[in-house]
Design a protein around this motif. Structure first.
Motif, PDB file in Angstrom:
ATOM      1  N   SER A  46       0.836  -1.194   0.000  1.00 24.23           N
ATOM      2  CA  SER A  46       0.000   0.000   0.000  1.00 24.23           C
ATOM      3  C   SER A  46       0.871   1.245   0.000  1.00 24.23           C
ATOM      4  O   SER A  46       2.055   1.204   0.332  1.00 24.23           O
ATOM      5  CB  SER A  46      -0.912   0.005   1.224  1.00 24.23           C
ATOM      6  N   ALA A  47       0.269   2.372  -0.362  1.00 20.07           N
ATOM      7  CA  ALA A  47       0.987   3.645  -0.398  1.00 20.07           C
ATOM      8  C   ALA A  47       0.195   4.692   0.354  1.00 20.07           C
ATOM      9  O   ALA A  47      -1.047   4.669   0.361  1.00 20.07           O
ATOM     10  CB  ALA A  47       1.226   4.083  -1.836  1.00 20.07           C
ATOM     11  N   GLN A  48       0.922   5.598   1.010  1.00 17.12           N
ATOM     12  CA  GLN A  48       0.262   6.688   1.727  1.00 17.12           C
ATOM     13  C   GLN A  48      -0.050   7.864   0.793  1.00 17.12           C
ATOM     14  O   GLN A  48      -1.018   8.577   0.995  1.00 17.12           O
ATOM     15  CB  GLN A  48       1.141   7.171   2.883  1.00 17.12           C
ATOM     16  N   VAL A  49       0.793   8.049  -0.242  1.00 14.85           N
ATOM     17  CA  VAL A  49       0.594   9.116  -1.225  1.00 14.85           C
ATOM     18  C   VAL A  49       0.676   8.501  -2.618  1.00 14.85           C
ATOM     19  O   VAL A  49       1.590   7.732  -2.920  1.00 14.85           O
ATOM     20  CB  VAL A  49       1.647  10.236  -1.075  1.00 14.85           C
ATOM     21  N   ILE A  50      -0.299   8.827  -3.468  1.00 16.40           N
ATOM     22  CA  ILE A  50      -0.333   8.333  -4.848  1.00 16.40           C
ATOM     23  C   ILE A  50      -0.363   9.533  -5.780  1.00 16.40           C
ATOM     24  O   ILE A  50      -1.253  10.392  -5.691  1.00 16.40           O
ATOM     25  CB  ILE A  50      -1.574   7.449  -5.100  1.00 16.40           C
ATOM     26  N   ILE A  51       0.644   9.588  -6.678  1.00 17.42           N
ATOM     27  CA  ILE A  51       0.743  10.675  -7.666  1.00 17.42           C
ATOM     28  C   ILE A  51       0.557  10.058  -9.046  1.00 17.42           C
ATOM     29  O   ILE A  51       1.273   9.122  -9.423  1.00 17.42           O
ATOM     30  CB  ILE A  51       2.112  11.380  -7.580  1.00 17.42           C
ATOM     31  N   SER A  52      -0.392  10.580  -9.802  1.00 21.50           N
ATOM     32  CA  SER A  52      -0.695   9.973 -11.104  1.00 21.50           C
ATOM     33  C   SER A  52      -0.789  11.025 -12.205  1.00 21.50           C
ATOM     34  O   SER A  52      -1.358  12.103 -12.004  1.00 21.50           O
ATOM     35  CB  SER A  52      -2.009   9.201 -11.028  1.00 21.50           C
ATOM     36  N   ARG A  69      -8.718   3.843  -4.957  1.00 19.99           N
ATOM     37  CA  ARG A  69      -9.443   4.097  -3.709  1.00 19.99           C
ATOM     38  C   ARG A  69     -10.006   2.812  -3.110  1.00 19.99           C
ATOM     39  O   ARG A  69     -10.204   2.719  -1.901  1.00 19.99           O
ATOM     40  CB  ARG A  69     -10.586   5.088  -3.958  1.00 19.99           C
ATOM     41  N   GLU A  70     -10.288   1.815  -3.951  1.00 18.05           N
ATOM     42  CA  GLU A  70     -10.793   0.536  -3.461  1.00 18.05           C
ATOM     43  C   GLU A  70      -9.705  -0.235  -2.720  1.00 18.05           C
ATOM     44  O   GLU A  70     -10.000  -1.036  -1.839  1.00 18.05           O
ATOM     45  CB  GLU A  70     -11.323  -0.297  -4.628  1.00 18.05           C
ATOM     46  N   ILE A  71      -8.432   0.004  -3.105  1.00 18.12           N
ATOM     47  CA  ILE A  71      -7.304  -0.712  -2.491  1.00 18.12           C
ATOM     48  C   ILE A  71      -6.736   0.082  -1.320  1.00 18.12           C
ATOM     49  O   ILE A  71      -6.487  -0.474  -0.240  1.00 18.12           O
ATOM     50  CB  ILE A  71      -6.194  -0.985  -3.529  1.00 18.12           C
ATOM     51  N   CYS A  72      -6.539   1.369  -1.521  1.00 21.47           N
ATOM     52  CA  CYS A  72      -5.980   2.249  -0.475  1.00 21.47           C
ATOM     53  C   CYS A  72      -6.925   3.425  -0.262  1.00 21.47           C
ATOM     54  O   CYS A  72      -6.669   4.535  -0.759  1.00 21.47           O
ATOM     55  CB  CYS A  72      -4.596   2.752  -0.873  1.00 21.47           C
ATOM     56  N   PRO A  73      -8.010   3.204   0.442  1.00 16.99           N
ATOM     57  CA  PRO A  73      -9.036   4.258   0.568  1.00 16.99           C
ATOM     58  C   PRO A  73      -8.560   5.513   1.288  1.00 16.99           C
ATOM     59  O   PRO A  73      -9.099   6.593   1.062  1.00 16.99           O
ATOM     60  CB  PRO A  73     -10.153   3.566   1.350  1.00 16.99           C
ATOM     61  N   ASN A  74      -7.552   5.380   2.148  1.00 18.83           N
ATOM     62  CA  ASN A  74      -7.109   6.535   2.944  1.00 18.83           C
ATOM     63  C   ASN A  74      -5.892   7.255   2.359  1.00 18.83           C
ATOM     64  O   ASN A  74      -5.435   8.244   2.939  1.00 18.83           O
ATOM     65  CB  ASN A  74      -6.791   6.081   4.371  1.00 18.83           C
ATOM     66  N   ALA A  75      -5.371   6.765   1.227  1.00 14.56           N
ATOM     67  CA  ALA A  75      -4.189   7.393   0.627  1.00 14.56           C
ATOM     68  C   ALA A  75      -4.524   8.801   0.138  1.00 14.56           C
ATOM     69  O   ALA A  75      -5.660   9.095  -0.247  1.00 14.56           O
ATOM     70  CB  ALA A  75      -3.676   6.540  -0.528  1.00 14.56           C
ATOM     71  N   ILE A  76      -3.509   9.665   0.152  1.00 14.48           N
ATOM     72  CA  ILE A  76      -3.658  11.024  -0.367  1.00 14.48           C
ATOM     73  C   ILE A  76      -3.296  10.989  -1.845  1.00 14.48           C
ATOM     74  O   ILE A  76      -2.216  10.521  -2.221  1.00 14.48           O
ATOM     75  CB  ILE A  76      -2.753  12.017   0.377  1.00 14.48           C
ATOM     76  N   ARG A  77      -4.179  11.505  -2.711  1.00 12.08           N
ATOM     77  CA  ARG A  77      -3.999  11.405  -4.161  1.00 12.08           C
ATOM     78  C   ARG A  77      -3.683  12.771  -4.769  1.00 12.08           C
ATOM     79  O   ARG A  77      -4.335  13.767  -4.437  1.00 12.08           O
ATOM     80  CB  ARG A  77      -5.256  10.803  -4.798  1.00 12.08           C
ATOM     81  N   ARG A 116       5.507  16.178   1.174  1.00 16.02           N
ATOM     82  CA  ARG A 116       5.650  16.178   2.627  1.00 16.02           C
ATOM     83  C   ARG A 116       4.335  16.548   3.303  1.00 16.02           C
ATOM     84  O   ARG A 116       3.941  15.950   4.315  1.00 16.02           O
ATOM     85  CB  ARG A 116       6.755  17.154   3.037  1.00 16.02           C
ATOM     86  N   ASN A 117       3.659  17.551   2.745  1.00 18.36           N
ATOM     87  CA  ASN A 117       2.368  17.949   3.305  1.00 18.36           C
ATOM     88  C   ASN A 117       1.338  16.816   3.158  1.00 18.36           C
ATOM     89  O   ASN A 117       0.499  16.610   4.050  1.00 18.36           O
ATOM     90  CB  ASN A 117       1.857  19.207   2.613  1.00 18.36           C
ATOM     91  N   ALA A 118       1.417  16.108   2.036  1.00 20.78           N
ATOM     92  CA  ALA A 118       0.493  14.996   1.809  1.00 20.78           C
ATOM     93  C   ALA A 118       0.724  13.883   2.830  1.00 20.78           C
ATOM     94  O   ALA A 118      -0.230  13.310   3.373  1.00 20.78           O
ATOM     95  CB  ALA A 118       0.659  14.457   0.389  1.00 20.78           C
ATOM     96  N   LEU A 119       1.991  13.570   3.099  1.00 22.65           N
ATOM     97  CA  LEU A 119       2.304  12.549   4.092  1.00 22.65           C
ATOM     98  C   LEU A 119       1.868  12.988   5.488  1.00 22.65           C
ATOM     99  O   LEU A 119       1.351  12.181   6.269  1.00 22.65           O
ATOM    100  CB  LEU A 119       3.807  12.242   4.077  1.00 22.65           C
ATOM    101  N   GLU A 120       2.064  14.242   5.788  1.00 21.08           N
ATOM    102  CA  GLU A 120       1.641  14.765   7.089  1.00 21.08           C
ATOM    103  C   GLU A 120       0.119  14.685   7.223  1.00 21.08           C
ATOM    104  O   GLU A 120      -0.406  14.303   8.274  1.00 21.08           O
ATOM    105  CB  GLU A 120       2.104  16.212   7.238  1.00 21.08           C
ATOM    106  N   LEU A 121      -0.591  15.016   6.128  1.00 21.50           N
ATOM    107  CA  LEU A 121      -2.049  14.932   6.143  1.00 21.50           C
ATOM    108  C   LEU A 121      -2.507  13.490   6.331  1.00 21.50           C
ATOM    109  O   LEU A 121      -3.445  13.220   7.093  1.00 21.50           O
ATOM    110  CB  LEU A 121      -2.613  15.499   4.841  1.00 21.50           C
ATOM    111  N   TYR A 122      -1.838  12.563   5.636  1.00 27.99           N
ATOM    112  CA  TYR A 122      -2.193  11.145   5.781  1.00 27.99           C
ATOM    113  C   TYR A 122      -2.036  10.706   7.238  1.00 27.99           C
ATOM    114  O   TYR A 122      -2.916  10.042   7.793  1.00 27.99           O
ATOM    115  CB  TYR A 122      -1.320  10.275   4.886  1.00 27.99           C
ATOM    116  N   ASN A 123      -0.910  11.068   7.852  1.00 29.13           N
ATOM    117  CA  ASN A 123      -0.658  10.667   9.240  1.00 29.13           C
ATOM    118  C   ASN A 123      -1.691  11.273  10.195  1.00 29.13           C
ATOM    119  O   ASN A 123      -2.135  10.612  11.147  1.00 29.13           O
ATOM    120  CB  ASN A 123       0.755  11.066   9.653  1.00 29.13           C
ATOM    121  N   LYS A 124      -2.078  12.515   9.929  1.00 29.17           N
ATOM    122  CA  LYS A 124      -3.090  13.147  10.768  1.00 29.17           C
ATOM    123  C   LYS A 124      -4.437  12.445  10.601  1.00 29.17           C
ATOM    124  O   LYS A 124      -5.148  12.183  11.584  1.00 29.17           O
ATOM    125  CB  LYS A 124      -3.220  14.627  10.418  1.00 29.17           C
ATOM    126  N   ASN A 125      -4.793  12.161   9.347  1.00 31.16           N
ATOM    127  CA  ASN A 125      -6.049  11.453   9.090  1.00 31.16           C
ATOM    128  C   ASN A 125      -6.033  10.066   9.721  1.00 31.16           C
ATOM    129  O   ASN A 125      -7.034   9.611  10.285  1.00 31.16           O
ATOM    130  CB  ASN A 125      -6.293  11.327   7.590  1.00 31.16           C
TER     131      ASN A 125
END
Length: 302
Positions: A46-52, A69-77, A116-125
């Motif tokens: 799984s990934a915490q941040v997905i860039i596409s 989203r079906e695999i990693c629903p909480n990841a930041i995209r 970095r902000n995306a990872l921080e947001l993921y951790n907060k969420n």
């Protein structure tokens, strides 16, 4: 937890440029050249941040992000594109759940800060989700505790009502056998068992029972009250009924369900003393005529 960032783009030179730019970052980088490859990698890690990238053959960015989203629903995209118009961006927001949009060409500093902000947001969420689950667990435990306390209050109220009813029967000079039978019924109701036996040691030997007739083994156990007897099963209890160190009888409670075992000490504390008092009063009542007769005989000899 290892922080992972997945970057998806159908151009190898774009992935290579991003890899060089982020080489010194502390998080783990994964790359994919298509949406299909990226989905397979997400299933393995799984990934915490997905860039596409937005425009890709076979599966575009919106389709990929929606399936991710079906695999990693909480990841930041995050969407990365230099060609997408406003309608593409809105589509990815509505269906792909994107958080930010990075245009090509990008600014390296802004790109790094965004991740970095995306990872921080993921951790907060993630922490918020953890705290919510913990709160739900605590609320569930509190509800169970409240239900348990309510049950305890109901049991305690029933015990007090029983105690008062038996005391009132004593005050009203109820017929003794009726009183003992009612006592057995009350104890049985509180402990959810039919096997209650009361033995009177004085006068005519008599065993009062709620329902089941006592076996020879139970009769012997009752008569042996006050002696050294063997250990009983955990669902059997024998209580001596005494007054002023005088053994007056005994009560045997048998076949107490596991769920009612914790109520037995309250029975011993609140009901057994009333039965001891009742036996004591009955014995005095039975002994009084003999005492008066003895006094008359003594006076006659003077």
């Amino acid at each position: 937890m290892c922080e992972r960032v997945l970057v998806v783009d159908d151009e190898q030179n774009v992935l290579s440029a991003i890899n060089r730019m982020l080489l010194d970052e502390e998080y783990e980088l994964n790359f994919a050249l298509s949406g299909e490859e990226a989905l397979a990698k997400l299933k393995d890690n799984s990934a915490q941040v997905i860039i596409s990238d937005m425009r890709m053959p076979v599966m575009n960015g919106v389709e990929f992000l929606k399936k991710s989203r079906e695999i990693c629903p909480n990841a930041i995209r995050i969407v990365l594109s230099g060609q997408a118009d406003i309608s593409d961006i809105m589509d990815s927001i509505n269906h792909g759940g994107i958080w930010r949009y990075i245009s090509k060409p990008w600014d390296d500093r802004d790109f790094k800060i965004t991740i970095r902000n995306a990872l921080e947001l993921y951790n907060k969420n993630n922490e918020r989700i953890r705290l919510l689950k913990e709160l739900e667990r605590k609320n569930s435990e509190l509800q169970i505790l409240n239900e348990h306390l309510e049950q305890k209050v109901r049991e305690r109220t029933k015990l007090i009502d029983t105690q008062n009813a038996l005391l009132n029967m004593l005050i009203e000079n109820s017929e003794w056998n009726s009183f003992y039978l009612e006592s057995c019924k009350s104890i049985g109701s509180l402990l959810n068992t039919e096997s209650i036996y009361l033995y009177k040691k004085f006068g005519n030997e008599e065993i009062v029972t709620r329902a089941n007739m006592p076996t020879e083994e139970i009769c012997k156990t009752l008569r042996d009250a006050g002696k050294n007897v063997k250990d009983y099963p955990k669902n059997r209890f024998l209580f001596n009924l005494s007054r002023s160190d005088s053994l007056l009888g005994s009560v045997l409670i048998d076949e107490v369900p596991e769920t009612c075992l914790d109520r037995v000490p309250q029975i011993e504390k609140n009901i057994i003393p009333i039965l001891s008092l009742a036996l004591s009063q009955q014995k005095v009542e039975l002994d009084t005529p003999d005492m008066l007769s003895n006094i008359d005989d003594f006076i006659g000899t003077i």
